[in-house]
Design an enzyme around this catalytic site. Sequence first.
Site, PDB file in Angstrom:
ATOM      1  CD  GLU A  27      -6.277   1.716   2.012  1.00 55.68           C
ATOM      2  OE1 GLU A  27      -6.501   1.277   0.876  1.00 55.68           O
ATOM      3  OE2 GLU A  27      -5.281   1.385   2.699  1.00 55.68           O
ATOM      4  CD  GLU A  58      -3.060  -0.879   2.134  1.00 58.58           C
ATOM      5  OE1 GLU A  58      -1.936  -0.346   2.221  1.00 58.58           O
ATOM      6  OE2 GLU A  58      -3.860  -0.617   1.218  1.00 58.58           O
ATOM      7  CG  ASP A  83      -4.665  -8.984  -4.850  1.00 57.83           C
ATOM      8  OD1 ASP A  83      -4.222  -9.816  -5.651  1.00 57.83           O
ATOM      9  OD2 ASP A  83      -5.884  -8.729  -4.741  1.00 57.83           O
ATOM     10  CG  PHE A  84      -4.257  -3.829  -1.373  1.00 53.22           C
ATOM     11  CD1 PHE A  84      -3.807  -4.252  -2.614  1.00 53.22           C
ATOM     12  CD2 PHE A  84      -5.172  -2.786  -1.324  1.00 53.22           C
ATOM     13  CE1 PHE A  84      -4.265  -3.663  -3.784  1.00 53.22           C
ATOM     14  CE2 PHE A  84      -5.631  -2.183  -2.492  1.00 53.22           C
ATOM     15  CZ  PHE A  84      -5.182  -2.629  -3.724  1.00 53.22           C
ATOM     16  CG  HIS A 127      -5.741  -4.911  -7.996  1.00 48.85           C
ATOM     17  ND1 HIS A 127      -4.440  -4.653  -8.344  1.00 48.85           N
ATOM     18  CD2 HIS A 127      -6.161  -3.814  -7.296  1.00 48.85           C
ATOM     19  CE1 HIS A 127      -4.091  -3.449  -7.907  1.00 48.85           C
ATOM     20  NE2 HIS A 127      -5.106  -2.926  -7.262  1.00 48.85           N
TER      21      HIS A 127
END
Lengths: 323, 342
Positions: A27, A58, A83-84, A127
């Site tokens: 991204e 993701e 974190d994603f 984050h």
Amino acid sequence: MIEFRDAIRDALAEEIERDPAVVFFGEDVAAPGGVFAVTKGLHERFGDERVFDTPISELALASAAYGAAVTGLRPVIEIMFGDFMALPMDSLVNQASKFWYISNEQGTVPLVVRGAVGGGGRFGAIHSQMHGTWFQGIPGLKIVAPSSPAEAKGLLKASIRDDNPVLFLEHKRLYSVKGPDPEEEVIPLGRARVARAGRDLTIVAISKGVPDALAAADELAGDVDVEVIDLRTLRPLDVATVLESVAKTNRLLAVEEGPRTGGWAAGVLGAVAQEGLHDLDDAWILATDETPIPYSPTLEDAFMPSTDAIVGAVRSRLSAAAA
Amino acid sequence: MEGSRVTSDIGAGPSVEAARAAMPAEGPPDRRWLDAYGRMLLIRHFENEMQRLFLKGEVHGTTHLAAGQEAVPVGVCLALEPDDYLAGTYRGHGHALAKGTDPAALAAEMLGRANGVCGGRAGSMNIVDLEHGLVGCYGIVGGSIGAATGAALTAKRQGRVAVAMFGDGATNQAYFHECMNFAVVHELPAIFVCENNFYGEFTPMQKVTGGRDIAARAAAYGMDSALVDGNDLWAVEEAARAAVGRARAEHRPTLLECQTYRHYGHSKSDPATYRPKEEVERWLARDPLTLTRERLLALGASEDDVEAVEREARTTMDRAAEAALAGPYPDPATERATEFAP
């Protein structure tokens, strides 16, 4: 001297140049050059086929990388914040890391998942996490967390050339750090390094914990002669290098940016206890509180296992032992 | 049923007689249709044999049988080249056999034997056969969609295509929505084949699927789609051929909703009592094997040719089961697994 983010970009550029199978996507990584300005210029240089922006998806990103890897490409993807990584977990845990084994070694999964990790940036609880330990219990998945620009370049190049899925954790607070140029083309995965030699105490760390421990060692010099071990990879975990160090120092401190429960530091202490208990006079962990990462600067600073926290922990532990 | 689009009101549509009446008057079918019928029969025999061996304790854990759904993978694979990619599901024995996996090696894998296609490491839900372009079968609902989307990235460079097989249940997963969009925006040569058997495990599709129209979901992503009678081998092949052509030549992905029905329950322990008896009977009357056989004869195949194919399928399965049962279990003492590829 080279900046950490430039070392990452150079590693990517050199590997894309070197091997036509390497592709890089994520991204905002192509035209915008990455939210941390790590991948600027790659798209212009290598074009749409090799470097491209994707939707904010993701799971699709990771599974596309997986499917591409098992059919012959060598994808590198960026998951913007570590974190994603909760979103693409199925593809990484149930697909990529299992394929080599359950296919009976019919094929390999050469893919790298880069992600920005770590606290100290006032990004708040979602984050700032270190996702390495979320994945540490998964056989078949390598986990790399570089500590300096030279380390980042050599380890990323090794990760891209590796035939296994690799999670590559880049600490946000290291991106602007400058350091000596790399001496080695690639740094083999799975071997820890002695970042500083010492006789009295071994501190093991990864990622930003390594420069923090080195700074603490400088402060403690004169009172305590600290050896710092940079683990480099959480899986495979190089216990032998830690054992060798502990045989000399007899004391072990593991500094972990993350909670002790379920963390890597406990695993290191466990492994050292199992193999080298006779060498140990003391072993303990400096980790974070068992809460999510706070936002407010005062709270976050107190939360992190900083250089000051390491120095304080060592002094109080050693003076208690001496008392 | 209100609001959902089905090729036949869950089996109330074309009866065997109606299907026969609708058959076009073409020339005698060429060999590949007879072979396709043989492959469908092999899948049926395979599933029945796995059920039998499961009850004898030879197949371990659980298994998900695809009897009744044979026309979908076989019809799709008729439209593929051997080196095209396909990702299947945990109801994937038919996917593997349609793609070319050796039935003996597949059967041995079900039994956990060393001569299995994955050496006994994978089992019923996780088959991989890269030699035949099978990039995996996936035990997590929707996983095949992700794997095929990635394979399509590679396929685009190679002039190949990649197919994802999945069930109606997968169309409510993130994999489905994220990858449909991803494939469109990155112009991937992918074909998304939904085997809509109207039940996600034990729950009717209509109860848990907003809009109740799977094929229609493609439009929102700017993707072509088709609603296909998944028990009609010719209809599946025709739709797949069009989709494969678009994928290969124009890098345009397609969603095919192939409506079909499983003859067994969801998994080994499921008697499928949640399905109305009348509905089951309607679908059994449209058994894809019966439809295919009758159509072959109507198209001019001889009874002898058809019977020869039937005998061969039976023999192939018998030999496969025999070879699988004769295989040794992997020996833990000599197993040399490594965590990582060197």
